[in-house]
Design a protein around this motif. Structure first.
Motif, PDB file in Angstrom:
ATOM      1  N   VAL A  67      -4.300   6.474  12.261  1.00  0.00           N
ATOM      2  CA  VAL A  67      -4.185   6.513  12.951  1.00  0.00           C
ATOM      3  C   VAL A  67      -2.337   7.121  13.271  1.00  0.00           C
ATOM      4  CG1 VAL A  67      -4.697   8.448  15.949  1.00  0.00           C
ATOM      5  CG2 VAL A  67      -6.176   8.101  13.490  1.00  0.00           C
ATOM      6  N   ILE A  68      -1.856   6.070  14.304  1.00  0.00           N
ATOM      7  CA  ILE A  68      -0.987   5.495  14.650  1.00  0.00           C
ATOM      8  C   ILE A  68       0.301   5.482  13.862  1.00  0.00           C
ATOM      9  CG2 ILE A  68       1.004   3.682  16.035  1.00  0.00           C
ATOM     10  CD1 ILE A  68      -2.241   2.827  17.483  1.00  0.00           C
ATOM     11  N   PHE A  69       0.580   5.224  12.656  1.00  0.00           N
ATOM     12  CA  PHE A  69       1.751   5.487  12.137  1.00  0.00           C
ATOM     13  C   PHE A  69       1.273   6.912  11.431  1.00  0.00           C
ATOM     14  CE2 PHE A  69       0.905   1.050  11.651  1.00  0.00           C
ATOM     15  CZ  PHE A  69       2.697   0.366  13.272  1.00  0.00           C
ATOM     16  N   ALA A  70       0.508   7.381  10.314  1.00  0.00           N
ATOM     17  CA  ALA A  70       0.262   8.200   9.874  1.00  0.00           C
ATOM     18  C   ALA A  70       0.368   9.757  10.744  1.00  0.00           C
ATOM     19  CB  ALA A  70      -0.821   8.176   8.878  1.00  0.00           C
ATOM     20  N   VAL A  71      -0.466   9.419  11.432  1.00  0.00           N
ATOM     21  CA  VAL A  71      -0.433  11.655  12.342  1.00  0.00           C
ATOM     22  C   VAL A  71       0.413  11.502  13.269  1.00  0.00           C
ATOM     23  CG1 VAL A  71      -1.187  12.715  14.129  1.00  0.00           C
ATOM     24  CG2 VAL A  71      -3.070  11.556  12.337  1.00  0.00           C
ATOM     25  N   ASP A  72       1.682  10.189  13.856  1.00  0.00           N
ATOM     26  CA  ASP A  72       2.627  10.917  14.021  1.00  0.00           C
ATOM     27  C   ASP A  72       4.219  10.703  12.903  1.00  0.00           C
ATOM     28  OD1 ASP A  72       3.189   8.088  12.627  1.00  0.00           O
ATOM     29  OD2 ASP A  72       4.681   6.895  14.333  1.00  0.00           O
ATOM     30  N   ALA A  73       4.294  10.376  12.085  1.00  0.00           N
ATOM     31  CA  ALA A  73       4.510  11.196  11.013  1.00  0.00           C
ATOM     32  C   ALA A  73       4.298  12.735  10.740  1.00  0.00           C
ATOM     33  CB  ALA A  73       4.717  10.216   9.776  1.00  0.00           C
ATOM     34  N   VAL A  74       3.610  13.073  10.680  1.00  0.00           N
ATOM     35  CA  VAL A  74       2.950  14.133  10.432  1.00  0.00           C
ATOM     36  C   VAL A  74       3.182  15.188  11.171  1.00  0.00           C
ATOM     37  CG1 VAL A  74       0.774  15.489  10.039  1.00  0.00           C
ATOM     38  CG2 VAL A  74       1.264  13.390   9.427  1.00  0.00           C
ATOM     39  N   TYR A  75       3.754  14.788  12.916  1.00  0.00           N
ATOM     40  CA  TYR A  75       4.372  15.743  13.525  1.00  0.00           C
ATOM     41  C   TYR A  75       5.462  15.291  13.880  1.00  0.00           C
ATOM     42  CZ  TYR A  75      -0.703  16.796  14.971  1.00  0.00           C
ATOM     43  OH  TYR A  75      -2.118  17.549  15.236  1.00  0.00           O
ATOM     44  N   LEU A  76       6.314  14.184  13.451  1.00  0.00           N
ATOM     45  CA  LEU A  76       7.580  14.134  13.953  1.00  0.00           C
ATOM     46  C   LEU A  76       8.695  14.251  13.106  1.00  0.00           C
ATOM     47  CD1 LEU A  76       7.512  10.605  15.544  1.00  0.00           C
ATOM     48  CD2 LEU A  76       7.590  12.761  16.654  1.00  0.00           C
ATOM     49  N   VAL A 101       3.194   8.265  23.905  1.00  0.00           N
ATOM     50  CA  VAL A 101       1.801   7.656  23.601  1.00  0.00           C
ATOM     51  C   VAL A 101       1.233   7.114  22.685  1.00  0.00           C
ATOM     52  CG1 VAL A 101      -0.223   8.763  23.009  1.00  0.00           C
ATOM     53  CG2 VAL A 101       1.116  10.092  24.934  1.00  0.00           C
ATOM     54  N   VAL A 102       2.678   6.952  21.292  1.00  0.00           N
ATOM     55  CA  VAL A 102       2.259   6.423  20.331  1.00  0.00           C
ATOM     56  C   VAL A 102       3.447   5.067  20.041  1.00  0.00           C
ATOM     57  CG1 VAL A 102       3.318   6.124  17.956  1.00  0.00           C
ATOM     58  CG2 VAL A 102       2.629   8.625  18.378  1.00  0.00           C
ATOM     59  N   LEU A 103       4.075   4.604  20.881  1.00  0.00           N
ATOM     60  CA  LEU A 103       4.431   3.455  21.710  1.00  0.00           C
ATOM     61  C   LEU A 103       3.054   2.450  22.105  1.00  0.00           C
ATOM     62  CD1 LEU A 103       7.871   3.881  22.544  1.00  0.00           C
ATOM     63  CD2 LEU A 103       6.914   2.942  20.199  1.00  0.00           C
ATOM     64  N   VAL A 104       2.229   3.145  23.059  1.00  0.00           N
ATOM     65  CA  VAL A 104       1.468   2.792  24.053  1.00  0.00           C
ATOM     66  C   VAL A 104       0.588   2.358  22.720  1.00  0.00           C
ATOM     67  CG1 VAL A 104      -0.381   3.437  26.126  1.00  0.00           C
ATOM     68  CG2 VAL A 104       2.020   4.000  26.024  1.00  0.00           C
ATOM     69  N   GLY A 105       0.137   2.880  21.786  1.00  0.00           N
ATOM     70  CA  GLY A 105      -0.904   2.595  20.653  1.00  0.00           C
ATOM     71  C   GLY A 105      -0.554   1.729  20.020  1.00  0.00           C
ATOM     72  N   LEU A 106       0.513   1.762  19.555  1.00  0.00           N
ATOM     73  CA  LEU A 106       1.032   0.138  18.532  1.00  0.00           C
ATOM     74  C   LEU A 106       1.486  -0.969  19.627  1.00  0.00           C
ATOM     75  CD1 LEU A 106       4.686   1.817  16.730  1.00  0.00           C
ATOM     76  CD2 LEU A 106       2.284   0.590  16.310  1.00  0.00           C
ATOM     77  N   LEU A 107       1.487  -0.569  21.126  1.00  0.00           N
ATOM     78  CA  LEU A 107       1.582  -2.085  21.972  1.00  0.00           C
ATOM     79  C   LEU A 107      -0.384  -2.196  22.255  1.00  0.00           C
ATOM     80  CD1 LEU A 107       4.242  -1.298  24.761  1.00  0.00           C
ATOM     81  CD2 LEU A 107       4.180  -2.454  22.804  1.00  0.00           C
ATOM     82  N   HIS A 108      -0.688  -1.595  22.539  1.00  0.00           N
ATOM     83  CA  HIS A 108      -1.984  -2.283  22.210  1.00  0.00           C
ATOM     84  C   HIS A 108      -2.575  -2.868  20.706  1.00  0.00           C
ATOM     85  CE1 HIS A 108      -6.437  -1.853  23.043  1.00  0.00           C
ATOM     86  NE2 HIS A 108      -6.963  -1.355  22.215  1.00  0.00           N
ATOM     87  N   ALA A 109      -2.282  -2.248  19.689  1.00  0.00           N
ATOM     88  CA  ALA A 109      -2.446  -2.876  19.217  1.00  0.00           C
ATOM     89  C   ALA A 109      -2.047  -4.012  18.557  1.00  0.00           C
ATOM     90  CB  ALA A 109      -2.183  -1.971  17.548  1.00  0.00           C
TER      91      ALA A 109
END
Length: 118
Positions: A67-76, A101-109
């Motif tokens: 979700v973090i890597f694919a969905v952000d690409a779909v929107y960006l 928000v994506v960076l917060v998800g990446l930092l959490h991961a």
């Protein structure tokens, strides 16, 4: 009222097709239920023991990363294509919030250790 007649006819035709398909399946499909056919089947594992055992769901972390890597690409990607025209400051702020928000998800991961290769 002519528009409603078309909608009603389409609805009736759809219901008739579903009923015809159900009826054809009941008449044509073989039915020979055996105990082996009616038991629960889950990922090739025979259902033994209590159904309330606790298991770990490790694939959830990979779904989260997807979700973090694919969905952000779909929107960006579409946003970057439209960027050639003047979108204004509001669009830039919205994308900055989205990337935040994506960076917060990446930092959490990363904090959970999901980004390690080993």
């Amino acid at each position: 009222m002519e528009g409603y007649v078309v909608v009603a006819g389409t609805l009736i035709a759809g219901i008739a097709l579903v009923v015809a398909a159900w009826t054809a399946r009941r008449l044509l499909a073989p039915s020979a239920p055996t105990p082996a056919k009616t038991t629960t089947y889950e990922s090739g594992v025979d259902p033994l023991g209590d159904g309330w055992t606790q298991g770990q769901v490790r694939y959830l972390a990979y779904a989260y990363l997807y979700v973090i890597f694919a969905v952000d690409a779909v929107y960006l990607f579409p946003w970057a294509l439209v960027l050639r025209t003047d979108l204004g400051v509001a669009s830039l702020i919205e994308v900055a919030i989205f990337i935040g928000v994506v960076l917060v998800g990446l930092l959490h991961a990363a904090r959970r250790g999901l980004l390690r290769w080993a």
